[in-house]
Design a protein around this motif. Structure first.
Motif, mmCIF file in Angstrom:
data_model
loop_
_atom_site.group_PDB
_atom_site.id
_atom_site.type_symbol
_atom_site.label_atom_id
_atom_site.label_comp_id
_atom_site.label_asym_id
_atom_site.label_seq_id
_atom_site.Cartn_x
_atom_site.Cartn_y
_atom_site.Cartn_z
ATOM 1 N N UNK A 291 13.102 23.603 28.468
ATOM 2 C CA UNK A 291 13.395 24.114 29.813
ATOM 3 C C UNK A 291 14.195 25.407 29.745
ATOM 4 N N UNK A 292 15.177 25.443 28.810
ATOM 5 C CA UNK A 292 15.976 26.662 28.641
ATOM 6 C C UNK A 292 15.092 27.817 28.190
ATOM 7 N N UNK A 293 14.203 27.526 27.231
ATOM 8 C CA UNK A 293 13.292 28.560 26.741
ATOM 9 C C UNK A 293 12.360 29.044 27.853
ATOM 10 N N UNK A 294 11.919 28.090 28.684
ATOM 11 C CA UNK A 294 11.036 28.445 29.799
ATOM 12 C C UNK A 294 11.748 29.358 30.788
ATOM 13 N N UNK A 295 13.008 29.006 31.105
ATOM 14 C CA UNK A 295 13.789 29.844 32.018
ATOM 15 C C UNK A 295 14.035 31.229 31.427
ATOM 16 N N UNK A 296 14.315 31.254 30.118
ATOM 17 C CA UNK A 296 14.535 32.543 29.447
ATOM 18 C C UNK A 296 13.272 33.393 29.487
ATOM 19 N N UNK A 297 12.124 32.736 29.283
ATOM 20 C CA UNK A 297 10.850 33.443 29.325
ATOM 21 C C UNK A 297 10.591 34.009 30.724
ATOM 22 N N UNK A 298 10.884 33.201 31.748
ATOM 23 C CA UNK A 298 10.713 33.664 33.127
ATOM 24 C C UNK A 298 11.633 34.846 33.421
ATOM 25 N N UNK A 299 12.873 34.768 32.889
ATOM 26 C CA UNK A 299 13.817 35.867 33.109
ATOM 27 C C UNK A 299 13.345 37.130 32.406
#
Length: 533
Positions: A291-299
């Motif tokens: 989830x953290x990686x996904x949020x980072x990717x979105x950012x």
């Protein structure tokens, strides 16, 4: 061996509470809430044990001792309950050992009083008890702890949200029911009516009710997992079966043997549950990391979009002044504002060249932004000839090749090259980048351009004798912008790192292909362009 039913209840309740306490403790041994909860289960078991001993020992020197010992458990349990209400469910770090010590200080005094038989004294019959002055201290301490515990839990319910609110409600309900039952059977009946035959209900029914509800609240987030549910149910079923064997043992030898088996299975079951919870914890951590990686990717995507928008806005604002610079410089060179001296003309020519180079950079950045936004800036028109475009590019780049003492030549095609459908200006930009790069990154030798016509395509081969490339560099050659290899930076430090990426996308927008070939570093490179006819 015949054991009275009440004794069996107290033994069973003690083992059950200790089992629940160990399950919660093994769930997270570093969590203060879990540690305090385990301490409460131990105290509850101690309470049940002292009540049992008070009934068993009906004569002798230890009668008073066990009668007073029945207050050890509830005294410390009252303090731990109050402390638990302060830290649950968020494990407040502000509430440390100092707070716990202050809360348990009266319990320690009651423990000392109990050791000197100052709570119950002159007890010669287990059902007839004479109270000492220590009982008043106990009643006051118990009442204060119970009231503040009730207030703390009520406030926590009002402040909490979501899962925390549900957890506290379970604890609050269990505490309320236990308080009502405990006060009635362990305070009201013994103190008001001097009736002590039902005091076992306090640690058994009331205490267990609170422990069960609290254990559920602490581990609630695990109970919705099928694996944990299955493991806990299986372990509990086996332990219950073994506990029944313990309670109904016929001989002392059987009792000892059954207790050993029960404890062994209890330890094994706790380890099993712990391993399952750990496995689930690892999975939860992996999911959190995802989830953290996904949020980072979105950012990163958002920042990339902001960058593209910034580039587009900047280019549009730069174009107007650059166009004006080129226009006014051209007017000065044409003598629109009067005659220009040779020295001034030389300076104006340099200014014109710099302005055109800057305008080229701006146009490249604009095209780059369009490609990154997924938009095509191409306007394909039929009747475009490749050979005149290549000759124009060679004429433009030849001066630089001459300065570096490199050859730059184009082989005459073996057959006639047909016209194609293309955006002539953009195609010229793409081919210029390729030929210009070939000259820039070649120290000796030169650049040869060849045009072929395999099948229904036009193939343009730009071959140099320059620095060459490794295989891993070729694979990512057209995929990144504003990045260049270390050798390329050493040889030509002022490059922008967007030429190849832009050329690749322009050729791709023409339904063509662009790739590179090289035998390795120092062995030259070939860039091949294929365009449909």
């Amino acid at each position: 061996m015949n054991i009275p039913f009440v004794y069996l209840i107290l033994i069973a309740i003690s083992l059950l509470n200790l089992s629940l306490g160990l399950i919660v403790l093994f769930n997270n041994r570093k969590n203060q809430v879990n540690i305090v909860f385990f301490a409460m289960t131990v105290l509850l078991a101690l309470w049940a044990f002292t009540i049992l001993m008070n009934w068993v020992v009906v004569e002798g020197v230890y009668v008073d001792f066990w009668s007073n010992a029945t207050f050890w458990g509830p005294s410390f349990l009252s303090g731990f309950l109050l402390y638990f209400s302060l830290i649950f469910p968020r494990n407040h770090k502000k509430r440390g050992a100092k707070t716990l010590s202050i809360i348990l200080f009266p319990a320690l005094i009651l423990f000392i009083l109990a050791l000197f038989n100052q709570i119950n004294n002159k007890t010669y019959n287990p059902w007839t008890i004479e109270r000492g002055f220590g009982i008043h201290i106990f009643n006051i301490y118990f009442s204060i702890c119970a009231i503040f515990c009730f207030i703390n839990l009520y406030r926590s319910i009002r402040r909490a949200v979501n899962i925390e609110k549900t957890q506290i409600k379970f604890v609050f309900f269990g505490f309320s029911m236990a308080l009502l039952i405990g006060v009635f059977f362990n305070l009201l009946l013994p103190l008001v009516f001097d009736y002590t035959k039902l005091t076992y209900i306090g640690p058994s029914a009331a205490g267990t009710m609170f422990i069960v509800f609290t254990a559920y609240a602490i581990t609630r987030h695990h109970l919705f997992n099928v694996k944990v549910i299955a493991t806990e149910i299986l372990t509990s079923a086996i332990l219950l079966t073994l506990l029944t064997r313990v309670l109904f043992s016929n001989t002392l030898q059987d009792l000892f043997f059954n207790i050993v088996i029960f404890l062994a299975v209890l330890i094994f079951g706790l380890l099993l549950i712990r391993s399952v919870i750990k496995e689930i914890g690892y999975r939860e951590e992996i999911k959190k990391a995802y989830d953290v990686e996904k949020l980072a990717h979105q950012e990163l995507e958002r920042l990339d979009e902001v960058k593209d928008q910034f580039l587009m806005a900047t280019q549009h604002h730069l174009r107007t002044p650059i166009t004006s610079m080129i226009g006014y410089t051209d007017m000065l060179l044409d003598g629109f504002y009067g005659d220009v001296s040779p020295k001034t003309k030389e300076t104006l020519l340099k200014l014109m060249k710099s302005s055109k180079n800057l305008n080229k950079v701006v146009n490249e950045l604009l095209d780059l932004s369009q490609f990154q936004l997924g938009k095509s800036a191409m306007v394909l028109k039929p009747g475009v000839e490749i050979m005149p475009i290549l000759k124009s590019i060679i004429a433009e780049v030849k001066l630089e090749a001459k300065e570096k003492k490199l050859y730059l030549r184009m082989e005459k095609p073996e057959e006639e090259i047909p016209e194609i459908k293309a955006d002539a200006s953009k195609l010229e930009v793409a081919l210029t980048n390729l030929i210009d790069n070939a000259v820039k990154y070649t120290a000796k030798g030169g650049v040869k351009i060849k045009v072929e016509r395999p099948d229904s395509k036009i193939r343009i081969i730009i071959k140099d004798t320059g620095m060459g490339m490794a295989k891993e560099d070729i694979e990512k050659l057209f995929s990144k912008t504003f990045e260049r290899g270390e050798e390329a930076k050493k040889m030509f430090g002022s490059g922008k790192g967007i030429g190849l990426y832009l050329s690749y996308n322009i050729i791709k927008s023409h339904n063509g292909k662009l790739w590179a070939e090289s035998d390795g570093p120092g062995k030259g490179s070939s860039f091949i362009v294929e365009l449909p006819v």
